[in-house]
Design a protein around this motif. Structure first.
Motif, mmCIF file in Angstrom:
data_model
loop_
_atom_site.group_PDB
_atom_site.id
_atom_site.type_symbol
_atom_site.label_atom_id
_atom_site.label_comp_id
_atom_site.label_asym_id
_atom_site.label_seq_id
_atom_site.Cartn_x
_atom_site.Cartn_y
_atom_site.Cartn_z
ATOM 1 N N TRP A 174 45.348 -2.802 147.317
ATOM 2 C CA TRP A 174 44.155 -2.817 146.489
ATOM 3 C C TRP A 174 43.082 -3.899 147.131
ATOM 4 O O TRP A 174 43.642 -5.098 147.118
ATOM 5 N N SER A 175 41.944 -3.467 147.143
ATOM 6 C CA SER A 175 40.908 -4.405 147.471
ATOM 7 C C SER A 175 39.787 -4.396 146.289
ATOM 8 O O SER A 175 39.425 -3.317 145.838
ATOM 9 N N GLY A 176 39.396 -5.542 145.908
ATOM 10 C CA GLY A 176 38.655 -5.662 144.640
ATOM 11 C C GLY A 176 36.973 -5.771 145.388
ATOM 12 O O GLY A 176 36.891 -5.749 146.417
ATOM 13 N N ASP A 177 36.032 -5.747 144.253
ATOM 14 C CA ASP A 177 34.784 -6.024 144.707
ATOM 15 C C ASP A 177 34.503 -7.351 145.234
ATOM 16 O O ASP A 177 33.589 -7.398 146.054
ATOM 17 N N ASP A 178 35.228 -8.334 145.075
ATOM 18 C CA ASP A 178 35.000 -9.771 145.753
ATOM 19 C C ASP A 178 35.336 -9.719 147.176
ATOM 20 O O ASP A 178 35.559 -10.750 147.659
ATOM 21 N N GLY A 179 36.012 -8.575 147.357
ATOM 22 C CA GLY A 179 36.586 -8.559 148.813
ATOM 23 C C GLY A 179 38.154 -9.101 149.057
ATOM 24 O O GLY A 179 38.763 -8.908 150.184
ATOM 25 N N THR A 205 41.943 -8.852 148.859
ATOM 26 C CA THR A 205 43.140 -7.679 148.840
ATOM 27 C C THR A 205 44.398 -8.273 148.337
ATOM 28 O O THR A 205 44.840 -9.372 148.657
ATOM 29 N N ALA A 219 41.603 4.556 144.424
ATOM 30 C CA ALA A 219 40.368 4.025 144.008
ATOM 31 C C ALA A 219 40.958 2.548 142.963
ATOM 32 O O ALA A 219 41.324 1.721 143.383
ATOM 33 N N ASP A 220 40.437 2.565 141.650
ATOM 34 C CA ASP A 220 41.081 1.608 140.861
ATOM 35 C C ASP A 220 42.066 2.021 139.821
ATOM 36 O O ASP A 220 42.475 1.302 138.916
ATOM 37 N N THR A 240 40.493 -7.383 156.147
ATOM 38 C CA THR A 240 40.534 -8.132 155.132
ATOM 39 C C THR A 240 40.041 -9.300 155.911
ATOM 40 O O THR A 240 39.585 -9.437 156.710
#
Length: 346
Positions: A42-47, A49, A95-96, A309
């Motif tokens: 999973w990758s977050g909005d801050d980049g 992973t 997604a999330d 990443t």
């Protein structure tokens, strides 16, 4: 399912050890006692992973940094309450939303990332001994989800059921996403009772929406462990990968899609002292090469992250090592070593 050592011996007619050596980009910190099994990324909005692993013995999730292998946190504990687990195994991200199969709670639990907050659960009314899952988007706010169900017989639940009763080895669900709620509806179950296509011991499953094809790992030994090919309609397609393809057990499987039509399947051949990773062409299922690392052994689950990443601009393949760590392979190294189609790299 990690077998005893005797289960890792090559079966009759198995080929000699083969494949290219590709060094691991990292080996994570060691987490002995967790009994890691399956992986998702999973990758977050801050980049940043994450690699999220299910830990069967401690009944929780273990979260690693996907660029370094550093241990970030653990999530959950044993129990039935929301946010708790009993023998978590299969895991997937959309997604999330994080979907986790729990064998001993006989359910699929859904959490929202990055907080791991509980969204809902389903499957308790039909699942008996669930292990793996695969999902894909079928329409806006709608998912198709498949869960393998390795129900067994005998006093120790170690006896494969009779062939005629293997018709519910995979359960299908339609999952509707509605804000902070989910609604799941069972679409029934399937499994061939033909000896050639029967799913005797099941865990890992993955699909190809473009071809409406499922690859399902049958781990049964002493018979030939292999990947069985099924359609999205639940019917056995009449083929499996050839006997002898897997020297150990067929375990984790993932599709490495290169555009709409091309790509490779990546499949785990669980062995000691080193796991083999086999690649097959997406359409024909012809062999595309094999490799092993210098460390990874007795691998169960894998996660193929075909997106950039911070450390892996072309993505990475993550794999469980010996139930106690996670390793990473740079996809650029895999393409170069096996002379794969370079269009698979972003």
């Amino acid at each position: 399912m990690t077998p005893p050592a005797s289960g890792l011996e090559p079966g009759p007619g198995a080929p000699a050890a083969h494949g290219t050596t590709i060094a691991e980009a990292f080996v994570s910190v060691d987490v002995p006692g967790e009994e890691l099994d399956s992986l998702a990324t999973w990758s977050g909005d801050d980049g940043a992973t994450w690699v999220i692993a299910t830990a069967k013995s401690t009944h929780r999730l273990v979260v690693f940094d996907a660029d370094t292998g550093a241990l970030l946190r653990t999530v959950g504990a044993e129990g039935e309450a929301p946010g708790r687990f009993r023998r978590p195994n299969g895991i997937a991200v959309f997604a999330d939303l994080l979907f986790v199969v729990e064998r001993d709670n006989r359910r699929v639990q859904v959490l929202r990332l990055p907080a791991f907050s509980h969204v809902g659960s389903f499957g308790q009314d039909g699942l008996r001994s669930p292990y793996g899952l695969w999902l894909h988007e079928t329409a806006p706010d709608e998912l198709g989800l498949y869960v393998t169900d390795s129900y067994m017989e005998g006093a120790r639940f170690d006896v494969v059921p009779a062939l005629a009763t293997l018709d519910a080895r995979v359960r299908r669900y339609r999952v509707e996403l509605d804000g902070d709620r989910i609604r799941a509806r069972s679409l029934g179950a399937f499994g061939s009772v033909d000896p050639a296509g029967a799913l005797r011991i099941v865990e890992s499953i993955a699909g190809d929406p473009a071809r409406r094809r499922l690859l399902i790992a049958d781990e049964f030994r002493p018979g030939p462990s292999s990947l069985r090919v099924y359609g999205f309609d639940g019917k056995f397609a009449g083929r499996s990968l050839p006997d002898g393809t897997f020297r150990g057990e067929a375990e984790g499987v993932a599709l490495w899609a290169c555009g709409a039509d091309e790509g490779y399947w990546v499949a785990v051949d669980q062995q000691a002292p080193l796991t083999n990773f086999h690649l097959f062409h997406r359409d024909s299922l012809d062999p595309g090469g094999s490799f092993h690392g210098g460390v990874a052994s007795q691998t169960d689950g894998i996660a193929l992250h075909a997106a950039a990443t911070h450390r892996f601009p072309a993505g990475a393949l993550y794999a469980v090592h010996d139930d106690r760590a996670v390793v990473a392979y740079d996809l650029r190294d895999v393409v170069a070593a096996l002379r794969l189609d370079a269009t698979c790299l972003p």
